[in-house]
Scaffold this motif. Structure first.
Motif, PDB file in Angstrom:
ATOM      1  N   GLN A  21     -37.161  -5.422 -85.420  1.00 14.00           N
ATOM      2  CA  GLN A  21     -36.970  -4.335 -84.644  1.00 14.00           C
ATOM      3  C   GLN A  21     -37.990  -4.034 -83.990  1.00 14.00           C
ATOM      4  OE1 GLN A  21     -34.023  -2.778 -84.400  1.00 14.00           O
ATOM      5  NE2 GLN A  21     -32.965  -4.364 -85.508  1.00 14.00           N
ATOM      6  N   ARG A  22     -39.369  -4.101 -84.371  1.00 14.70           N
ATOM      7  CA  ARG A  22     -40.620  -3.750 -83.886  1.00 14.70           C
ATOM      8  C   ARG A  22     -41.056  -4.546 -82.619  1.00 14.70           C
ATOM      9  NH1 ARG A  22     -43.024  -3.794 -88.308  1.00 14.70           N
ATOM     10  NH2 ARG A  22     -42.974  -1.527 -88.589  1.00 14.70           N
ATOM     11  N   GLY A  23     -41.655  -3.777 -81.543  1.00 16.63           N
ATOM     12  CA  GLY A  23     -41.932  -4.630 -80.493  1.00 16.63           C
ATOM     13  C   GLY A  23     -43.733  -4.708 -80.555  1.00 16.63           C
ATOM     14  N   LYS A  69     -36.178  -4.286 -75.425  1.00 17.10           N
ATOM     15  CA  LYS A  69     -36.434  -4.670 -76.779  1.00 17.10           C
ATOM     16  C   LYS A  69     -37.075  -6.094 -76.865  1.00 17.10           C
ATOM     17  CE  LYS A  69     -32.498  -1.974 -78.901  1.00 17.10           C
ATOM     18  NZ  LYS A  69     -31.190  -2.268 -79.361  1.00 17.10           N
ATOM     19  N   ARG A  70     -37.937  -6.227 -77.852  1.00 15.26           N
ATOM     20  CA  ARG A  70     -38.379  -7.480 -78.082  1.00 15.26           C
ATOM     21  C   ARG A  70     -37.611  -8.734 -77.951  1.00 15.26           C
ATOM     22  NH1 ARG A  70     -38.576 -11.451 -81.374  1.00 15.26           N
ATOM     23  NH2 ARG A  70     -37.333 -10.279 -82.738  1.00 15.26           N
ATOM     24  N   TYR A  81     -34.884  -9.111 -76.165  1.00 16.65           N
ATOM     25  CA  TYR A  81     -34.472  -9.355 -74.823  1.00 16.65           C
ATOM     26  C   TYR A  81     -35.838  -9.714 -74.035  1.00 16.65           C
ATOM     27  CZ  TYR A  81     -30.650  -6.176 -76.050  1.00 16.65           C
ATOM     28  OH  TYR A  81     -29.298  -5.796 -76.265  1.00 16.65           O
TER      29      TYR A  81
END
Length: 493
Positions: free
Chosen positions: A25-27, A343-344, A346
């Motif tokens: 979830q983290r970018g 989001k990462r 994407y």
């Protein structure tokens, strides 16, 4: 009792394990201290897997074409690969300190706006490597299909099949890179054993076919060839990965020693690279036609019987895929650093779309591939090493990074400096790039030269040391302008 104190009766604190069933979830935001549970062995496997690519074979062939014998080529491969990836390890130290990707941490050095230039260069590097990986992986699948199914291996004659091969490679890449850090580390670790073993088996067969009398009779090349060779290997291996060093190390525990990070990158990448580059040089020394081949990878395939060609092509596909996993993951983070609010996962998809279009061009339209590839990595080595020179000098004085300031792109950011630019760092980077290109020649072939720098005929230029001059000028100029003090003066929390 203090909050963090435990008694012997307390149950052990739970350790968060990687969840492989959902994507990261983290970018680009810094990883909290509590979530940094990584160790150097994780990075060893990541870098080992990423460098099992057969693109090391053309590099080995290039060393022989420069006039070296096998022993010189092995020495050059070791110096270039282990040495350049030691730089990757040094950048990894910043990732452990700040818990963020390389180009996100670079905002503290160049300013939130001044960092746009290095970030664009980094993204171009990553997208270029991914395009090369995707195109070469698709070629491997086309050849595999020809062996197993009897299809035509010529992509231009079978464009639909070529597109399917590209789609398979891209799909496998997104399946891993899109999932994120924990999944990537696990896949790279286990894939290293599988594809590493296949590399050894195929390599053993290839060695058994070598004309050892031709190898033994190859004379040693001049010292100038060795110097050029070290630069070629460094530019084609570790230099291209230098600005991705912190992308994986941001999950490393704060207890990990700096030397262990350097060793994990240097040894993890150096071992497979010396093996594959050495194999390429050995084959070229035993068969001089390989040094003149337009596509050494395909030329090696032509030497193999079908029962060896199949594992060779599977190994080629797997090695390219493992390299692409890491490159696409890094490119996604770099894209987010440019300010894209997505989001990462994407960002990963966006980068893959670009490289897919590039691969289609290389496979179905372009008539030349490896010549522009070598020229491309040589040119990008200049701005990347300029960034490394400035960034490493800044690291000397900077022990901490302000997590909030790294994510703040407004005028209130601690890293806004003047107009969003740290002028000492940005000016040093720009000057070093100019100096580097003055010593460079962008040569695709004897008949095709993109440009020749005004100092390309000097000792530095003619020995392929433009990247060294760039590194020294960038670091020295930034240090002279107070670069070491810049990190200390920021007073990070």
């Amino acid at each position: 009792m203090p909050e963090n104190t435990r008694t012997t009766e307390d149950p052990p604190a739970p350790v968060e394990s990687p969840v492989l069933s959902r994507y990261e979830q983290r970018g680009i935001e810094p990883v909290p201290e509590a979530d940094r549970q990584g160790n150097p062995l994780d990075l060893f496997w990541v870098w080992f897997a990423a460098n099992l690519s057969i693109l090391g074979i053309p590099l080995g062939v290039t060393l022989v074409a420069l006039g070296m014998n096998v022993w010189q080529a092995l020495l050059v491969a070791a110096l270039g690969a282990f040495g350049s990836f030691a730089l990757v390890g040094v950048i990894s130290i910043a990732g452990r300190r700040g818990g963020a990707p390389s180009l996100t941490l670079s905002r503290a050095t160049f300013g939130v706006r001044g960092n746009i230039g290095p970030t664009l260069v980094s993204l171009a590097s990553r997208l270029g490597w991914e395009t090369v990986n995707t195109a070469t992986g698709a070629f491997a699948l086309l050849s595999l299909s020809a062996l197993l199914l009897g299809t035509n291996p010529d992509a231009k004659q079978t464009p639909v099949l070529a597109l399917v091969c590209i789609a398979i490679f891209v799909g496998c890449t997104v399946a891993v890179s899109g999932m994120g850090h924990a999944f990537l580390v696990t896949v790279q670790k286990w894939a290293t054993w599988i594809f590493g073993g296949l590399n050894v088996l195929v390599g053993a067969y290839l060695v058994s076919t070598v004309d050892w009398s031709a190898v033994a009779s190859t004379p040693a090349g001049p010292i100038s060839a060795v110097i050029i060779g070290v630069g070629t290997i460094a530019a084609g291996t570790g230099i291209g990965w230098a600005n991705a060093g912190a992308d994986m190390s941001r999950y490393q525990s704060g207890r990990v020693r700096a030397g262990a990070l350097v060793a994990s990158a240097s040894a993890g990448a150096g071992i497979p690279l010396v093996f594959i580059i050495g194999l390429g040089s050995l084959l070229a020394a035993g068969d001089s036609s390989l040094a003149a081949a337009g596509d050494p990878v395909a030329a090696v395939r032509s030497l193999l019987p079908s029962w060896v060609a199949v594992p060779y092509l599977v190994t080629a596909f797997g090695g390219l895929l493992l390299s692409n996993h890491l490159s696409v993951y890094s490119a996604g983070l770099t894209t987010l650093t440019l300010g894209f609010r997505i989001k990462r996962v994407y960002a990963v998809v966006l980068d893959v779309v670009v490289t897919t279009l590039g691969a289609i061009y290389f496979i179905l339209i372009s008539d030349s591939f490896y010549g522009p590839f070598i020229t491309f990595i040589s040119l990008l080595a200049v701005p990347i090493t300029a960034w490394v020179g400035v960034f490493v000098v800044d690291m000397i004085g900077r022990r901490r990074y302000d997590a909030d300031a790294l994510m703040d792109l407004s005028r209130s950011s601690r890293y806004w400096y003047r107009g969003g630019v740290e002028w000492r760092a940005t000016a040093s980077w720009a000057v070093a790039i100019v100096v580097g290109f003055l010593f460079s020649t962008a040569r695709v072939s004897e008949a095709e030269v993109w440009f020749t720098g005004a100092l390309a005929d000097t000792w530095i230029g003619s020995n392929g040391l433009a990247w060294v001059a760039t590194l020294v000028v960038a670091g020295a100029l930034y240090a002279a302008l107070g670069g070491v003090r810049a990190g200390r003066a920021t007073k990070e929390a």
